[in-house]
Write a protein that holds these residues in place. Structure first.
Motif, PDB file in Angstrom:
ATOM      1  N   PHE A 139       0.845  -1.180   0.000  1.00 13.04           N
ATOM      2  CA  PHE A 139       0.000   0.000   0.000  1.00 13.04           C
ATOM      3  C   PHE A 139       0.887   1.238   0.000  1.00 13.04           C
ATOM      4  N   THR A 140       0.589   2.152  -0.902  1.00 15.09           N
ATOM      5  CA  THR A 140       1.341   3.401  -0.983  1.00 15.09           C
ATOM      6  C   THR A 140       0.565   4.554  -0.354  1.00 15.09           C
ATOM      7  N   ILE A 141      -0.699   4.349  -0.082  1.00  7.35           N
ATOM      8  CA  ILE A 141      -1.530   5.225   0.739  1.00  7.35           C
ATOM      9  C   ILE A 141      -2.239   4.311   1.727  1.00  7.35           C
ATOM     10  N   PRO A 142      -2.305   4.666   3.012  1.00  9.80           N
ATOM     11  CA  PRO A 142      -2.899   3.760   4.002  1.00  9.80           C
ATOM     12  C   PRO A 142      -4.258   3.231   3.541  1.00  9.80           C
ATOM     13  N   PRO A 143      -4.518   1.941   3.752  1.00  6.81           N
ATOM     14  CA  PRO A 143      -5.726   1.324   3.189  1.00  6.81           C
ATOM     15  C   PRO A 143      -7.037   1.838   3.763  1.00  6.81           C
ATOM     16  N   HIS A 144      -6.987   2.578   4.884  1.00  6.70           N
ATOM     17  CA  HIS A 144      -8.243   3.123   5.411  1.00  6.70           C
ATOM     18  C   HIS A 144      -8.593   4.459   4.761  1.00  6.70           C
ATOM     19  N   LEU A 145      -7.752   4.912   3.814  1.00  4.58           N
ATOM     20  CA  LEU A 145      -7.993   6.177   3.124  1.00  4.58           C
ATOM     21  C   LEU A 145      -8.237   5.934   1.640  1.00  4.58           C
ATOM     22  N   SER A 146      -9.023   6.801   1.045  1.00  7.37           N
ATOM     23  CA  SER A 146      -9.261   6.754  -0.391  1.00  7.37           C
ATOM     24  C   SER A 146      -9.049   8.139  -0.977  1.00  7.37           C
ATOM     25  N   VAL A 147      -8.789   8.182  -2.278  1.00  6.63           N
ATOM     26  CA  VAL A 147      -8.615   9.447  -2.982  1.00  6.63           C
ATOM     27  C   VAL A 147      -9.876   9.720  -3.786  1.00  6.63           C
ATOM     28  N   MET A 148     -10.503  10.843  -3.498  1.00  6.92           N
ATOM     29  CA  MET A 148     -11.674  11.291  -4.238  1.00  6.92           C
ATOM     30  C   MET A 148     -11.220  12.372  -5.216  1.00  6.92           C
ATOM     31  N   TYR A 192       1.815   7.980  -8.514  1.00  9.79           N
ATOM     32  CA  TYR A 192       3.153   7.610  -8.955  1.00  9.79           C
ATOM     33  C   TYR A 192       4.208   8.071  -7.951  1.00  9.79           C
ATOM     34  N   VAL A 193       4.099   9.306  -7.502  1.00 12.84           N
ATOM     35  CA  VAL A 193       5.041   9.831  -6.512  1.00 12.84           C
ATOM     36  C   VAL A 193       5.002   8.995  -5.239  1.00 12.84           C
ATOM     37  N   GLN A 194       3.804   8.639  -4.786  1.00 11.46           N
ATOM     38  CA  GLN A 194       3.690   7.826  -3.574  1.00 11.46           C
ATOM     39  C   GLN A 194       4.412   6.492  -3.737  1.00 11.46           C
ATOM     40  N   SER A 195       4.309   5.888  -4.916  1.00 10.35           N
ATOM     41  CA  SER A 195       4.985   4.614  -5.152  1.00 10.35           C
ATOM     42  C   SER A 195       6.499   4.781  -5.149  1.00 10.35           C
ATOM     43  N   ILE A 196       6.980   5.825  -5.797  1.00 11.81           N
ATOM     44  CA  ILE A 196       8.425   6.070  -5.831  1.00 11.81           C
ATOM     45  C   ILE A 196       8.966   6.195  -4.413  1.00 11.81           C
ATOM     46  N   GLU A 197       8.252   6.927  -3.564  1.00  8.90           N
ATOM     47  CA  GLU A 197       8.743   7.177  -2.216  1.00  8.90           C
ATOM     48  C   GLU A 197       8.552   5.967  -1.304  1.00  8.90           C
ATOM     49  N   ALA A 198       7.457   5.240  -1.503  1.00  8.37           N
ATOM     50  CA  ALA A 198       7.196   4.095  -0.634  1.00  8.37           C
ATOM     51  C   ALA A 198       8.250   3.006  -0.790  1.00  8.37           C
TER      52      ALA A 198
END
Length: 281
Positions: free
Chosen positions: A193-202, A231-237
Motif C-alpha cells: 500500500f502506498t496510501i494507508p488502506p483506510h484512506l481513499s482518494v476522491m 506515482y510519486v507515492q509509489s516512488i517514495e514508498a
C-alpha cells in the motif's frame, strides 16, 4: 472501426478521505449523478505501469511543481490476472499545463504496447495515429525511459447528468504498487500500500467549472484539497527517492469478502484526516 486514439483536457480536484466517509459521499452524489456504465458495483481495477528516466526526471518535475510536465504510462483496466499479449491496454501520455490536465492515449494489444515502450520498436499504425506513436517512441528513446513503478487501485466512478455532463467523480481505494515484476499478469506480485488502506482518494474532474453544489458538499464535509500523485507515492514508498511515506504490505489488509449494507459510520465518530501533500512524512 472506432478510433484507437483519444484525447481530453480537464481540471482535477483531489481529496483524501476515509473509506467510510467516501461511501457516504458517493451515496449522496448518486442522488444527482449516474454510475459510470463501465463502473460495476464495487468498482473496477486500474493498473498503471509508469516509465521514467534513470534519474527519475518525471518524479522530480512533479515534486518541483513545474507548470509543464508529463509522464508516460501503460494502463490496464480490470483484473490483471490472466493478462496476455492480446489484452487491450492504453499507452498514455499524461501532462500538466498550468492547472489543466491533458491526456492523450491509444488503445493497443498489450504485446504491441510492450514492443513500443519496452522494446523501443516501432509498431504498425495508421497515418492518423502516426504523430502520437512517434511522440511515444521519441520520448522512450531520447530520454532512455524504463519501467519504474506499477500502481493499482479499485475505482468507483460517477458521471454528471443534464447540465453537469462534463462532471466526473471517482473514488480510488486500496491504492498500492510495486517496484519490480512489471508485467501486469505477474502471479502473486508483492504489492504494498502506498496510501494507508483506510484512506481513499476522491477526484472531481470537470471540463470547465466545478458545479456549485459540489463545492458546497466539500465545504459542508470539511474536505481539504490535497496535492497527491499515486506515482510519486509509489516512488517514495519503495525508497527509489530519498523520501519515505507508507510501507504496508497488501497481504496485511485483504480485500473484504462482503460489502456492508448498513451505514458504515453508524454509532462511530468520523475519523479526522489532515491534508497530505506528496512527499509528506
Amino acid at each position: 472501426m472506432a478510433s484507437r486514439l483519444h484525447a481530453f483536457n480537464r481540471f482535477e480536484l483531489k481529496y483524501l478521505v476515509p473509506v467510510e466517509q467516501a461511501a457516504e459521499i458517493r451515496d449522496e452524489l448518486a442522488e444527482r449523478m449516474d454510475r459510470d456504465l463501465n463502473s460495476p458495483v464495487g468498482g473496477y481495477g486500474v493498473w498503471s505501469l509508469y516509465y521514467d528516466t534513470p534519474q527519475l526526471r518525471f518524479y522530480w518535475e512533479k515534486i518541483e511543481g513545474l507548470k509543464f510536465r508529463r509522464k508516460l504510462r501503460i494502463r490496464h483496466y480490470g483484473n490483471p490476472d490472466g493478462v496476455t499479449d492480446e489484452s487491450p491496454v492504453c499507452v498514455e501520455i499524461k501532462q500538466r499545463v498550468n492547472r489543466v490536465t491533458q491526456k492523450r492515449r491509444i488503445t493497443l494489444p498489450y504485446g504491441g504496447a510492450r514492443q513500443l515502450c519496452d522494446g523501443r520498436e516501432m509498431i504498425e499504425h495508421s497515418p492518423k495515429e502516426s504523430a502520437f506513436i512517434q511522440e511515444v517512441f521519441e520520448l522512450v528513446v531520447r530520454l532512455n525511459l524504463q519501467p519504474t513503478a506499477i500502481t493499482g487501485y479499485q475505482r468507483e466512478a460517477l458521471v454528471g447528468r443534464n447540465a453537469d455532463t462534463g462532471l466526473r467523480v471517482t473514488f480510488d481505494r486500496r491504492i498500492r504498487g510495486r517496484d519490480r515484476d512489471f508485467h501486469f499478469g505477474t502471479p502473486n506480485p508483492e504489492n504494498r500500500f502506498t496510501i494507508p488502506p483506510h484512506l481513499s482518494v476522491m477526484e472531481i474532474k470537470v471540463n470547465e467549472r466545478t458545479p456549485y453544489w459540489i463545492t458546497d458538499l466539500a465545504a459542508r464535509r470539511n474536505l481539504n484539497l490535497i496535492r497527491v500523485s499515486k506515482y510519486v507515492q509509489s516512488i517514495e514508498a519503495f525508497g527509489l527517492a530519498p523520501r519515505s511515506v507508507f510501507h504496508v504490505h497488501e497481504a496485511d489488509h485483504p480485500q473484504p469478502t462482503t460489502t456492508p449494507t448498513t451505514n458504515p459510520l453508524s454509532g462511530q465518530r468520523q475519523a479526522h484526516v489532515a491534508p497530505l501533500k506528496a512527499g509528506a512524512q
